[in-house]
Write an enzyme that holds these catalytic residues in place. Structure first.
Site, mmCIF file in Angstrom:
data_model
loop_
_atom_site.group_PDB
_atom_site.id
_atom_site.type_symbol
_atom_site.label_atom_id
_atom_site.label_comp_id
_atom_site.label_asym_id
_atom_site.label_seq_id
_atom_site.Cartn_x
_atom_site.Cartn_y
_atom_site.Cartn_z
ATOM 1 N N CYS A 83 5.893 -2.860 -3.738
ATOM 2 C CA CYS A 83 6.033 -2.882 -2.276
ATOM 3 C C CYS A 83 7.036 -3.965 -1.864
ATOM 4 O O CYS A 83 8.209 -3.839 -2.197
ATOM 5 C CB CYS A 83 4.677 -3.037 -1.602
ATOM 6 S SG CYS A 83 4.737 -2.667 0.166
ATOM 7 N N HIS A 187 2.080 1.475 -3.292
ATOM 8 C CA HIS A 187 1.077 0.634 -3.943
ATOM 9 C C HIS A 187 0.361 1.432 -5.023
ATOM 10 O O HIS A 187 -0.596 2.145 -4.733
ATOM 11 C CB HIS A 187 0.050 0.160 -2.912
ATOM 12 C CG HIS A 187 0.564 -0.902 -2.010
ATOM 13 N ND1 HIS A 187 0.442 -2.240 -2.301
ATOM 14 C CD2 HIS A 187 1.212 -0.821 -0.826
ATOM 15 C CE1 HIS A 187 0.991 -2.942 -1.323
ATOM 16 N NE2 HIS A 187 1.467 -2.120 -0.414
ATOM 17 N N GLU A 189 -1.660 0.385 -7.147
ATOM 18 C CA GLU A 189 -3.040 -0.102 -7.283
ATOM 19 C C GLU A 189 -3.945 0.457 -6.190
ATOM 20 O O GLU A 189 -5.162 0.315 -6.257
ATOM 21 C CB GLU A 189 -3.073 -1.636 -7.299
ATOM 22 C CG GLU A 189 -2.932 -2.323 -5.948
ATOM 23 C CD GLU A 189 -1.514 -2.400 -5.407
ATOM 24 O OE1 GLU A 189 -0.636 -1.660 -5.915
ATOM 25 O OE2 GLU A 189 -1.279 -3.178 -4.474
#
Lengths: 207, 255
Positions: A83, A187, A189
């Site tokens: 990001c 993202h 994650e």
């Protein structure tokens, strides 16, 4: 076993990222200043949420900019920017004024310009990541899979450094790379199963 | 292309989750942790968790609870309720919230929106706006979980919120909330047409068709819903299937 360094420069929460690394069977270690050693480290992840300008100031303040550059240029450690972390890999960013980035991948970070259409000023939500080149980074990840984005600016990189693109008004780079350096605008994650696969793929890249 | 999002809302009161009608008549609907675990398996796009009595009780957010929920939650999480300062925002982001939501404090101290956006980025600042129609049919802002009415025009307020740097708007019609009779389409359309930041529409979902109506008649970027998933047999993935089959861009996976 070597560890995965996560750069902690007080911008954004690292828990999800560290948990994802652990799910991949590796140990995460948070690096907060230049005094930390990278001897035990095999990979570096540069996360980030917030403004480009503030991020670069923090990285410089804690001596982390030099640490990252040394890790990449001298030790050839694989680096993943996530990001804002991806945006910082650029040469320059224009959020809150002009700032020099890490300069690791040519290009600049500029805002979306969607004033001519009905798209919102922030790109928030799940969107498709279209793989432009075949690469181990995408192993076992279907082309066009949705990942979670949340940003207002994007990294305008040259074609040679683009691994994947996404549509938001215009087509913009969602994955960039150069040598052993990777950047993802979304993202991983936060992107559930496919995001985890991508992190695993990155951690399988040898420096 | 960017997908429309489906976002369940979790309302926390005392020791568990609740759901009401028109911000009243609260019924207990389970524990936060249990509900997060269920939604993890339901292919929802994000979760919004709101502590609805923190402000009233003069409490700070329950950081410990949020930490546990964030650890468990495998999708982006927005947390609101009781936030009063930059420190509160910072601490919530540190324990794992991806975005924070400001409601009462946004009206009482609008500069917090601006400061929050400056320190943490607009993308983590959601401003939650609840409203009712006044006697002349004009929508006015309400805070304190529906208890305090302001003489503040909704349309003026959302524009101000955007100008201050909010990244998203969570728009809730108190009248429609919990009714399961459909969203307030007219006002959602006006609000989403009057700002350039994403609007999350909330209040009134009773059927999948209600959600579809919001997406074709307004510029809302996301659908928030609560009662429909607690009190009926309908599920988020089935909702997405319905929308997908009606050619709405949603993240739908056959399960």
């Amino acid at each position: 076993m070597k560890k995965v360094a996560v750069i902690d420069y007080s911008m954004g929460n690292l828990d999800s990222l560290c948990r994802a690394i652990e799910k991949c069977g590796k140990e995460a270690v948070r690096i907060t200043c230049h005094k930390e050693s990278l001897r035990e480290v095999s990979h570096i992840i540069l996360p980030g949420v917030g403004s480009y300008k503030q991020a670069i100031e923090n990285l410089e303040h804690f001596g982390l900019k030099d640490l990252i550059l040394e890790a990449v240029n001298r030790f050839h450690l694989p680096l993943l920017g996530v990001c804002l972390g991806m945006q910082l890999l650029s040469e320059v960013g224009y959020e809150h004024g002009y700032s020099n980035g890490l300069g690791l991948i040519p290009g600049e970070v500029i805002p979306f310009n969607n004033t001519h259409n009905s798209l919102r000023t922030l790109h928030i939500g799940w969107n498709e990541v279209k793989q432009i080149r075949k690469h181990d980074f995408f192993y076992d990840i279907p082309d066009g899979e949705d990942f979670y984005f949340v940003h207002k600016y994007f990294f305008k990189a040259e074609d040679a450094y683009i691994l994947a693109t996404t549509e938001y008004g215009n087509t913009f780079p969602s994955v960039v790379y150069k040598d052993n350096i990777y950047g993802v605008q979304f993202h991983p994650e936060k992107s559930q199963k496919e995001g985890l696969k991508m992190i695993k793929n990155f951690l399988n890249i040898v420096g | 292309m960017l997908k429309v999002r489906l976002i369940p809302i979790l309302l926390h009161k005392d020791f568990g989750l609740v759901k009401g009608v028109g911000f009243d008549s609260w019924r207990r609907v389970g524990s936060a942790m249990q509900t997060v675990k269920i939604y993890n398996m339901r292919n929802v796009d994000e979760l919004i968790f709101l502590d609805i009595t923190a402000t009233e009780e003069g409490r700070r957010p329950d950081f410990e609870l949020i930490d546990e929920l964030a650890d468990e939650c495998c999708m982006p999480l927005t947390v609101g309720g009781g936030i009063r300062s930059i420190e509160d925002i910072r601490n919530l982001l540190l324990v794992g919230a991806d975005k924070i939501s400001l409601n009462t404090v946004a009206v009482e101290n609008p500069s917090l929106i601006k400061e929050g956006a400056r320190y943490f980025g607009s993308q983590c600042i959601v401003v939650s706006v609840d409203y009712v129609l006044d006697k002349d049919g004009v929508p006015k802002v309400v805070t304190h979980s529906g208890k305090k009415k302001w003489d503040l025009n909704l349309y003026d307020w959302v524009k101000k919120v955007e100008a201050l740097g909010a990244g998203e708007l969570l728009l809730t019609s108190i009248t429609h909330d919990g009714s399961m009779k459909g969203y307030d389409l007219e006002i959602i359309k006006k609000v989403s047409g009057g700002v350039s930041i994403p609007v999350i529409a909330s209040g009134g979902a009773g059927t999948y068709e209600d959600m579809y109506q919001v997406l074709i008649k307004t510029n809302a970027s996301a659908i928030a819903a609560s009662s429909i998933f607690y009190f009926t047999e309908q599920t988020p993935n089935e909702a997405k299937k319905y929308l997908y089959e009606k050619k709405i861009a949603v993240r739908y996976k056959k399960m």
